[in-house]
Design an enzyme around this catalytic site. Structure first.
Site, PDB file in Angstrom:
ATOM      1  N   GLY A   1     -27.873  44.447  13.522  1.00 35.84           N
ATOM      2  CA  GLY A   1     -27.674  45.722  14.026  1.00 35.84           C
ATOM      3  C   GLY A   1     -28.069  45.250  15.242  1.00 35.84           C
ATOM      4  N   ARG A   2     -28.344  46.556  15.674  1.00 36.43           N
ATOM      5  CA  ARG A   2     -29.042  46.547  17.529  1.00 36.43           C
ATOM      6  C   ARG A   2     -31.036  46.879  16.938  1.00 36.43           C
ATOM      7  NH1 ARG A   2     -27.000  52.004  19.434  1.00 36.43           N
ATOM      8  NH2 ARG A   2     -28.812  51.799  20.734  1.00 36.43           N
TER       9      ARG A   2
ATOM     10  N   GLU B   1     -33.033  43.544  18.002  1.00 38.20           N
ATOM     11  CA  GLU B   1     -33.425  43.858  19.663  1.00 38.20           C
ATOM     12  C   GLU B   1     -34.973  43.993  19.833  1.00 38.20           C
ATOM     13  OE1 GLU B   1     -30.332  44.297  22.659  1.00 38.20           O
ATOM     14  OE2 GLU B   1     -31.323  47.498  21.885  1.00 38.20           O
TER      15      GLU B   1
ATOM     16  N   CYS C   1     -26.966  38.004  10.863  1.00 37.09           N
ATOM     17  CA  CYS C   1     -26.142  38.930  12.549  1.00 37.09           C
ATOM     18  C   CYS C   1     -27.051  38.670  13.497  1.00 37.09           C
ATOM     19  CB  CYS C   1     -26.521  40.275  11.703  1.00 37.09           C
ATOM     20  SG  CYS C   1     -24.998  40.884  13.519  1.00 37.09           S
ATOM     21  N   HIS C   2     -27.607  39.653  13.872  1.00 35.79           N
ATOM     22  CA  HIS C   2     -28.670  40.158  14.976  1.00 35.79           C
ATOM     23  C   HIS C   2     -30.146  40.024  14.104  1.00 35.79           C
ATOM     24  CE1 HIS C   2     -25.466  41.527  16.993  1.00 35.79           C
ATOM     25  NE2 HIS C   2     -25.681  41.076  18.669  1.00 35.79           N
TER      26      HIS C   2
ATOM     27  N   TYR D   1     -24.981  36.381  14.635  1.00 32.40           N
ATOM     28  CA  TYR D   1     -23.831  36.640  14.997  1.00 32.40           C
ATOM     29  C   TYR D   1     -23.711  35.864  16.533  1.00 32.40           C
ATOM     30  CZ  TYR D   1     -20.638  39.886  17.695  1.00 32.40           C
ATOM     31  OH  TYR D   1     -19.690  40.351  18.047  1.00 32.40           O
TER      32      TYR D   1
END
Length: 204
Positions: free
Chosen positions: A90-91, A94, A120-121, A140
Site C-alpha cells: 500500500g502507500r 513510502e 506489493c509496495h 508491484y
C-alpha cells in the site's frame, strides 16, 4: 508448532487493506503470535487502511478501508524475539522507509538470514534498507525500477504469483496471498498436513 513463536508484522497508515488484514489473520490461524506494529504508535492505536483496485484507469484506484488495530507497541520491539518479519504494502511503505528503526529491523532479519516477506509496495522498505543487492525478487511493477537501482533482480511474475530467494519471499500484490503465505510458511519450516484435512472430511 509452539504457540509462543512470534511473527513481526509491519504496517502503517494507508497500508493496503487486504495486505494487512489477510496475512495478519492467516498467520494467527496457523498458530503464530503476530505482533502488528507501526512506528510512533502503540498497542491499541489504529492505522487507516486503503482498498486498491483496478477499474480501467492507468493505475489503481484508492478507497477508504478499515481501521486496523495494532496489537503491539513499535518502540518495544526486539527483533531477536521473532521468527520472521512480514511487511504489508500500500502507500504506507513510502513513509515507513524513512524511519531508521524500520530500516534497522529489516536489516536485522536480512543479515541474520531470518524469514522475511514483503508484498506489493512493501518492497520499497527492502530497497531503502539496502538488503536486495544480488537477490531475485518481485514487487508491484511500479517498484521494479527501485529494485534494479538497489542492486536486485526484478522478476516480473503474474499478480497472483510469488518469488522465493532463500529467506526472502515477495509477491506483486494481494491476489498472491495463497502462494505468498504458503511460501512464507515453507521458509519458516511450517508444514500443514492436508492428510488430516482429508481424514476430517471423510468422517463428516
Amino acid at each position: 508448532m509452539e504457540k509462543s513463536k512470534k511473527i513481526l508484522f509491519l504496517t502503517g497508515d494507508f497500508t493496503e487493506d487486504y495486505e494487512t488484514m489477510v496475512p495478519f489473520q492467516m498467520l494467527q490461524m496457523v498458530g503464530y503470535e503476530v505482533h502488528a506494529v507501526c512506528p510512533d504508535k502503540k498497542k491499541g492505536d489504529t492505522v487507516k487502511t486503503a482498498i486498491h483496485d483496478f477499474e480501467g484507469d492507468q493505475t489503481y484506484s484508492e478507497k477508504p478501508g478499515h481501521n486496523f488495530v495494532l496489537n503491539y507497541t513499535f518502540s518495544e520491539v526486539n527483533p531477536g524475539d521473532y521468527e520472521g518479519l512480514v511487511i504489508a504494502g500500500g502507500r504506507a511503505p513510502e513513509y515507513l522507509r524513512l524511519n531508521q528503526g524500520v530500516l534497522d529491523i529489516t536489516k536485522y532479519f536480512a543479515e541474520n538470514n531470518k524469514p522475511l516477506a514483503a508484498i506489493c509496495h512493501g518492497i520499497q522498505i527492502l530497497t531503502a534498507a539496502r538488503v536486495v543487492n544480488g537477490r531475485k525478487l518481485t514487487a508491484y511493477p511500479a517498484v521494479g525500477p527501485e529494485v534494479e537501482l538497489a542492486g536486485g533482480t526484478y522478476v516480473n511474475v503474474p499478480v497472483d504469483d510469488v518469488v522465493v530467494d532463500r529467506n526472502l519471499v515477495t509477491s506483486p500484490a494481494w491476489p498472491a496471498h495463497p502462494k505468498f503465505i504458503r511460501a512464507f510458511l515453507d521458509v519458516m519450516g511450517v508444514k500443514i498436513d492436508l492428510g488430516e484435512l482429508v481424514s476430517a472430511e471423510a468422517t463428516v
